[in-house]
Scaffold this active site. Sequence first.
Site, PDB file in Angstrom:
ATOM      1  N   SER A  35       0.814  -1.216   0.000  1.00 17.58           N
ATOM      2  CA  SER A  35       0.000   0.000   0.000  1.00 17.58           C
ATOM      3  C   SER A  35       0.849   1.269   0.000  1.00 17.58           C
ATOM      4  O   SER A  35       0.499   2.255  -0.650  1.00 17.58           O
ATOM      5  CB  SER A  35      -0.957  -0.012   1.197  1.00 17.58           C
ATOM      6  OG  SER A  35      -0.238  -0.123   2.408  1.00 17.58           O
ATOM      7  N   ASP A  89      10.726   1.112  -1.794  1.00 18.65           N
ATOM      8  CA  ASP A  89       9.792   0.050  -1.416  1.00 18.65           C
ATOM      9  C   ASP A  89       9.315   0.272   0.021  1.00 18.65           C
ATOM     10  O   ASP A  89       9.957   0.998   0.788  1.00 18.65           O
ATOM     11  CB  ASP A  89      10.510  -1.316  -1.530  1.00 18.65           C
ATOM     12  CG  ASP A  89       9.548  -2.491  -1.616  1.00 18.65           C
ATOM     13  OD1 ASP A  89       8.332  -2.310  -1.400  1.00 18.65           O
ATOM     14  OD2 ASP A  89      10.021  -3.606  -1.903  1.00 18.65           O
ATOM     15  N   GLY A 104       5.140  -8.924   3.634  1.00 14.14           N
ATOM     16  CA  GLY A 104       3.741  -8.931   4.051  1.00 14.14           C
ATOM     17  C   GLY A 104       2.795  -9.013   2.855  1.00 14.14           C
ATOM     18  O   GLY A 104       1.706  -9.570   2.944  1.00 14.14           O
ATOM     19  N   GLU A 111      11.252  -8.449  -4.656  1.00 13.34           N
ATOM     20  CA  GLU A 111      11.685  -7.228  -3.961  1.00 13.34           C
ATOM     21  C   GLU A 111      13.155  -7.310  -3.561  1.00 13.34           C
ATOM     22  O   GLU A 111      13.899  -6.333  -3.697  1.00 13.34           O
ATOM     23  CB  GLU A 111      10.819  -7.007  -2.706  1.00 13.34           C
ATOM     24  CG  GLU A 111       9.403  -6.577  -3.034  1.00 13.34           C
ATOM     25  CD  GLU A 111       8.470  -6.549  -1.838  1.00 13.34           C
ATOM     26  OE1 GLU A 111       7.444  -5.863  -1.922  1.00 13.34           O
ATOM     27  OE2 GLU A 111       8.749  -7.218  -0.824  1.00 13.34           O
TER      28      GLU A 111
HETATM   29  C1  5RP Z   1       5.298  -6.626   0.148  1.00 13.78           C
HETATM   30  C2  5RP Z   1       6.071  -5.883   1.159  1.00 13.78           C
HETATM   31  C3  5RP Z   1       5.535  -4.545   1.557  1.00 13.78           C
HETATM   32  O1  5RP Z   1       6.470  -3.582   1.250  1.00 13.78           O
HETATM   33  C4  5RP Z   1       5.251  -4.548   3.013  1.00 13.78           C
HETATM   34  O2  5RP Z   1       4.348  -5.622   3.282  1.00 13.78           O
HETATM   35  C5  5RP Z   1       4.634  -3.237   3.480  1.00 13.78           C
HETATM   36  O3  5RP Z   1       3.373  -3.111   2.942  1.00 13.78           O
HETATM   37  P1  5RP Z   1       2.464  -1.844   3.253  1.00 13.78           P
HETATM   38  O4  5RP Z   1       3.130  -0.671   2.657  1.00 13.78           O
HETATM   39  O5  5RP Z   1       1.145  -2.179   2.590  1.00 13.78           O
HETATM   40  O6  5RP Z   1       2.314  -1.751   4.746  1.00 13.78           O
HETATM   41  O7  5RP Z   1       7.080  -6.285   1.646  1.00 13.78           O
HETATM   42  O8  5RP Z   1       5.844  -7.909  -0.066  1.00 13.78           O
END
Ligand code: 5RP
Length: 262
Positions: A35, A89, A104, A111
């Site tokens: 997000s 990221d 997550g 990534e």
């Molecule tokens: C996806 C990730 C995201 O960067 C991480 O989960 C953070 O997500 P968000 O910005 O929705 O809190 O590692 O694999």
Amino acid sequence: MSSELSPIDKAKFVCAKRAAQFVESGMRVGLGTGSTAAWLVRCLGETVRNEGLSIKAVPTSTRTAELARRVGIEVISLDQAKWLDLTIDGADEFDAELNLIKGGGGALLQEKIVATASDRMIVIADIGKEVETLGAFPLPIEVIPFGWQTTQALVEETLVSMDVLGRESTLRMNGDAPFVTDEGNHIIDLHLKRIGNARQLALILNQMPGVVENGLFIDICDTVVVGYGDGKVEVRDINDGTVAKEQVEFGETQNLFSDLTD
Ligand code: 5RP
């Protein structure tokens, strides 16, 4: 727009908006997933459309690729780019050394490959992601589907001798079926509660057959842009040890995220 956003979304937006300022014309840029990264992609798309920013982007998931194309960013593969100037990221947790838990959103493999192939990695995160010790957020590991239960058992057994507080693990689900990554693998979330030695754990997990990659990003992130709900941001750089505090304005972005779905 700002009045409709929750404080956490404001925090995500302002760190993304500030991080977008690090992107210059001519750069090859890795685009994260999640997000917070989606806010970044929107900000960059707006700059591409309105100010003629010229970049080539390597997304870290099919979700991010779709969004980037939709907002007008040129997308290329990592093999076309070969190397990147910058990757931006999100993260699930970051500590004082800027080591991270990621994955997550289930995109940790791409990534990590993309961030490692970059001169610089900038993480964008709301202040709630900062931790003293990594591990409260379940650590994702990507495993191949073949024999995943055997891999899971082996991982749990290995955790007995590691400096962690919990050893439970769960297969990530998508409704009734196992979650499937862009590479066709599964994710097992490790509920470790506290990771005493993240560097050692990252190395050991990756030595296990069946484990493709883990969500610990050690010595990969250079800078974190931390966002607060009131529009404050902090730019913390691990290489030169600086912390810059700034204020980001919300204005002139009324329609920027009107169809945001990520
Ligand atoms: C996806 C990730 C995201 O960067 C991480 O989960 C953070 O997500 P968000 O910005 O929705 O809190 O590692 O694999």
